[in-house]
Design a protein around this motif. Sequence first.
Motif, PDB file in Angstrom:
ATOM      1  N   THR A 480       0.829  -1.388  -0.103  1.00  0.00           N
ATOM      2  CA  THR A 480      -0.017   0.000   0.022  1.00  0.00           C
ATOM      3  C   THR A 480       0.851   1.164   0.040  1.00  0.00           C
ATOM      4  OG1 THR A 480      -0.044   0.112   2.423  1.00  0.00           O
ATOM      5  CG2 THR A 480      -1.845  -1.355   1.088  1.00  0.00           C
ATOM      6  N   ARG A 481       0.259   2.367  -0.251  1.00  0.00           N
ATOM      7  CA  ARG A 481       0.959   3.444  -0.200  1.00  0.00           C
ATOM      8  C   ARG A 481      -0.048   4.645   0.602  1.00  0.00           C
ATOM      9  NH1 ARG A 481      -1.099   7.438  -4.013  1.00  0.00           N
ATOM     10  NH2 ARG A 481      -2.346   6.517  -5.555  1.00  0.00           N
ATOM     11  N   LYS A 482       0.754   5.701   1.368  1.00  0.00           N
ATOM     12  CA  LYS A 482       0.165   6.536   2.011  1.00  0.00           C
ATOM     13  C   LYS A 482      -0.660   7.718   0.914  1.00  0.00           C
ATOM     14  CE  LYS A 482       3.573   7.966   4.701  1.00  0.00           C
ATOM     15  NZ  LYS A 482       4.369   8.423   5.867  1.00  0.00           N
ATOM     16  N   VAL A 483      -1.493   8.165   1.320  1.00  0.00           N
ATOM     17  CA  VAL A 483      -2.411   9.396   0.836  1.00  0.00           C
ATOM     18  C   VAL A 483      -2.667  10.308   1.721  1.00  0.00           C
ATOM     19  CG1 VAL A 483      -4.210   9.974  -0.604  1.00  0.00           C
ATOM     20  CG2 VAL A 483      -3.055   8.000  -1.434  1.00  0.00           C
ATOM     21  N   LEU A 484      -2.384  11.509   1.771  1.00  0.00           N
ATOM     22  CA  LEU A 484      -2.579  12.371   3.016  1.00  0.00           C
ATOM     23  C   LEU A 484      -3.999  12.652   3.043  1.00  0.00           C
ATOM     24  CD1 LEU A 484       0.406  14.848   2.542  1.00  0.00           C
ATOM     25  CD2 LEU A 484       0.257  12.863   4.071  1.00  0.00           C
ATOM     26  N   GLN A 485      -4.544  12.776   4.261  1.00  0.00           N
ATOM     27  CA  GLN A 485      -6.030  13.301   4.414  1.00  0.00           C
ATOM     28  C   GLN A 485      -6.104  14.731   4.091  1.00  0.00           C
ATOM     29  OE1 GLN A 485      -7.181  11.928   8.048  1.00  0.00           O
ATOM     30  NE2 GLN A 485      -7.027   9.712   7.734  1.00  0.00           N
ATOM     31  N   LYS A 486      -7.123  15.288   3.445  1.00  0.00           N
ATOM     32  CA  LYS A 486      -7.139  16.561   3.057  1.00  0.00           C
ATOM     33  C   LYS A 486      -7.235  17.303   4.467  1.00  0.00           C
ATOM     34  CE  LYS A 486      -9.435  19.689  -0.012  1.00  0.00           C
ATOM     35  NZ  LYS A 486     -10.511  20.019  -1.083  1.00  0.00           N
ATOM     36  N   GLY A 487      -6.538  18.475   4.568  1.00  0.00           N
ATOM     37  CA  GLY A 487      -6.776  19.613   5.599  1.00  0.00           C
ATOM     38  C   GLY A 487      -6.179  19.074   6.984  1.00  0.00           C
ATOM     39  N   ARG A 488      -5.304  17.874   7.062  1.00  0.00           N
ATOM     40  CA  ARG A 488      -4.654  17.389   8.228  1.00  0.00           C
ATOM     41  C   ARG A 488      -3.342  17.305   8.108  1.00  0.00           C
ATOM     42  NH1 ARG A 488      -7.765  12.409  11.130  1.00  0.00           N
ATOM     43  NH2 ARG A 488      -6.933  14.059  12.808  1.00  0.00           N
ATOM     44  N   PRO A 489      -2.615  17.328   9.332  1.00  0.00           N
ATOM     45  CA  PRO A 489      -1.114  16.926   9.165  1.00  0.00           C
ATOM     46  C   PRO A 489      -0.577  15.847   8.258  1.00  0.00           C
ATOM     47  CG  PRO A 489      -1.933  17.411  11.345  1.00  0.00           C
ATOM     48  CD  PRO A 489      -3.220  17.302  10.685  1.00  0.00           C
ATOM     49  N   VAL A 490       0.530  15.669   7.995  1.00  0.00           N
ATOM     50  CA  VAL A 490       1.067  14.759   7.101  1.00  0.00           C
ATOM     51  C   VAL A 490       1.090  13.328   7.972  1.00  0.00           C
ATOM     52  CG1 VAL A 490       2.542  16.268   5.894  1.00  0.00           C
ATOM     53  CG2 VAL A 490       3.534  15.233   7.910  1.00  0.00           C
ATOM     54  N   CYS A 491       0.782  13.332   9.048  1.00  0.00           N
ATOM     55  CA  CYS A 491       1.025  11.943   9.601  1.00  0.00           C
ATOM     56  C   CYS A 491      -0.464  11.472   9.807  1.00  0.00           C
ATOM     57  CB  CYS A 491       1.238  12.327  11.389  1.00  0.00           C
ATOM     58  SG  CYS A 491       2.863  12.953  11.560  1.00  0.00           S
ATOM     59  N   CYS A 492      -1.391  11.919   9.291  1.00  0.00           N
ATOM     60  CA  CYS A 492      -2.629  11.645   9.077  1.00  0.00           C
ATOM     61  C   CYS A 492      -3.104  11.358   7.505  1.00  0.00           C
ATOM     62  CB  CYS A 492      -3.799  12.551   9.579  1.00  0.00           C
ATOM     63  SG  CYS A 492      -3.656  13.004  11.166  1.00  0.00           S
ATOM     64  N   TYR A 493      -3.146   9.920   7.278  1.00  0.00           N
ATOM     65  CA  TYR A 493      -3.179   9.418   5.928  1.00  0.00           C
ATOM     66  C   TYR A 493      -4.062   8.520   5.864  1.00  0.00           C
ATOM     67  CZ  TYR A 493       0.599   6.895   7.956  1.00  0.00           C
ATOM     68  OH  TYR A 493       1.477   5.992   8.950  1.00  0.00           O
ATOM     69  N   ASP A 494      -4.281   8.047   4.648  1.00  0.00           N
ATOM     70  CA  ASP A 494      -5.060   6.672   4.262  1.00  0.00           C
ATOM     71  C   ASP A 494      -4.138   5.763   3.630  1.00  0.00           C
ATOM     72  OD1 ASP A 494      -7.576   7.607   5.308  1.00  0.00           O
ATOM     73  OD2 ASP A 494      -7.795   8.726   3.587  1.00  0.00           O
TER      74      ASP A 494
END
Length: 811
Positions: A480-494
């Motif tokens: 899998t790969r990280k996709v940042l959650q919009k409007g949240r810090p870089v540590c929050c991702y899907d």
Amino acid sequence: MFSFHTSWKDRKDSYMNQPVPLQCTSLNFRDLQFAQAMLFAIEEINNSTDLLPGISVGYKIYDTCGSVARSVGVTLALANGNENVSVPSKTSCTKPAYVQAIIGETSSSPTIAVATVIGPFFVPVISHFATCACLSDKTKYPSFLRTIPSDYYQSRALAHLVKYFRWTWVGAIRSNNDYGNNGMATFTETAQQLGICLEYSVSFFRTDPYAKIQRILDIIKASTSRVIVAFLSRADLNVLLPEFSYHNLSGYQWIGSESWIFDSQTAEMDIHHILNGSIGLSIPKAHITGLREFILDEKPLKSSNNELFTEVWETLFSCKFKELKSSADIQRECTGHEDMTGVQSSFIDMSLMPLFNNVYKGVYAVAHALHNILSCNKTCNKTVQLDPFMVLQHIQKIHFTTKEGDEVHFNENGDPAAKYDIINWQTRENGTVEFVTVGLYDVSLTTEKQLKLQNKSLIWARNSKQVPVSVCSEKCRPGTRKVLQKGRPVCCYDCIRCAEGEISNITDSVTCVRCLPEFWSNERRDACIKKEAVFLSYEEIMGALLTAVALFGACMAIGVILIFFKYRKTPIVRANNSELSFLLLFSLILCFLCSLTFIGQPSDWSCMLQHVAFGITFVLCISCLLGKTIVVLMAFRATRPGSNVKKWFGQTQQRLCVTAFTLIQVIICIIWLTTSPPFPFKNFKEIKDKITLECALGSVVGFWAVLGYIGLLAILCFIFAFLARKLPDNFNEAKFITFSMLIFCVVWITFIPAYISSPGKFSVAVEIFAILASSFGLLICIFIPKCYIILLKPENNTKRNMMGKKVPNSL
């Protein structure tokens, strides 16, 4: 300068009279201990025969009450001096200063004020506990030095500590002063570089209203992070701690700065164990021989300040001295000779020995500088005119070792070498807190060796031995790969699964890597596996069926040859040139067999052979048909009176015609093979997860020239057969040729779109099917009717019947 008190009573200034002095309250035993450490160091120096022999170091102690304004006032008084100048001077700024050095302050904010005021006079200011990184700026604070490391190193060390335990989602509380704001700014900057995100960062000062405390409580309760970095001064935390206990904010992992992490008073206040399992940085443990006994001795305290001694003594023993005791006072009377060894008070708590050692080293730094200035050996040169700037220069250059073995020196910013113990709060069975050293952080070592921890001895929040988890999003597994959650810090991702043909083989990958053309991603998308090579093989069902059909067709053609050979003298075989019939049957056998070259793994020879064999055998086949058709037409033309057509199209001409038509195809094939021949080709695009092994055409023009020539001959054959279709039925096979050519043309016309649209090995199967279908069409349409007559209707196999004459009825 020390803060023997932490607060003062409010006063109302009328601005009509001079303001009354501050009335200090809240006795601060910790700074009293700092002062005791200074007195102990001065007494050692004055009793020493090696350091400043014959010279006595004097001192004056000021209580700043924790007030910046009072600290500035004291500093101005020290800078102005109060002695008389014997020789008048026009340049009053050059007169001797009142002091040669200042020890203090304890906190960063008042120290900044002191260093700012005294800096232009170059009077050395040596702090034992002011850690703000901003004080390392020599342009603003040229005379400031300290014996405690800068917060620049502590903040970075805290960030690396958080990173070590893989906490990427943390909260932060800081003191709203220079210490907290500057320290947290450095921590935040380093944390961002290390991939750590702050869910929240709030500031607090002990004088803030309760609404501010409530807001902090609400933020912590609403947060999802389980780790809190507390860059707080001890006084600020002691205000917040009762509220944390009341609201039961337990279960959080606290990361502490050196201000409170090894403070015994804070540990005693934490009766609900909110801070249990805390981990943080402290000044390395130290020991000063004789200091404990010195502090327990009341004589130095008595001699330093009678008023202060009285306040301390009455607080320690809950008593009143006789002259202060009223008739209504029920407290016992103080004698001044009470035994301090049995007192349970922070005044005799030696847990802050590392800070006492900082004061001790600061005093000795001044003494060593004076020793060098006065050129002391067995005696000192007392005629040297001391100057604060000279003292500052020598302090900056000193490098000595204390009696306990500690090296003392300052870098270009006036800071000592940065080294910290890592402290863990562990609760004993009796409920008291033990400060356990579980590691070390040494800036002088290489980056990978700076942090050392003993993980097995750590205790976490709620006495857990399991490292807490504090992340905004769980780690993205391989594949899998990280996709940042919009409007949240870089540590929050899907975590998004890699697309087909792409992989990620590391945890928390930000991208997926495309596999090489010969590889494809596995089901988990964490590795590239070699693609399966596919081609039309003899082992699979489709290949086996086509092989069987081709062999069956070849056998049918051989069977027809055998029948024709056996009955070669019969009229039906001899009609229409039996030589062409046998040649046609032979070419049909080759047509059936050439389809087998398309089955199996392509190679250089098979790729060239399959198209060449296909092209030449089919041209040979159609040339024979064309010859037979022309024979039919010429035969009937030759029966007309005066016609010599037979002369121009005899057997020799027929052989030459077949040879010429076939030779043209041979020449086309030779040109194709010599210029750009077919070759084996790995097709990666046809089927995404497999490699299709096929024969590339090489020259597309050559391929379509071969097919086009076959098509041209087929059309000519069809036209001639169509023209001869109305000739006498019994002798004429033009009808069968017409029908066979019709089937041939339909098959190959439908072949073109089917071939283009079929993927991989199915395009090869389509081509084989077209070869077999057209071959069977020719074989069945032309020869099966004749075989039917030969085998089942022999009575019709007569010359009379072939000529279309009716047999007369018998009389």
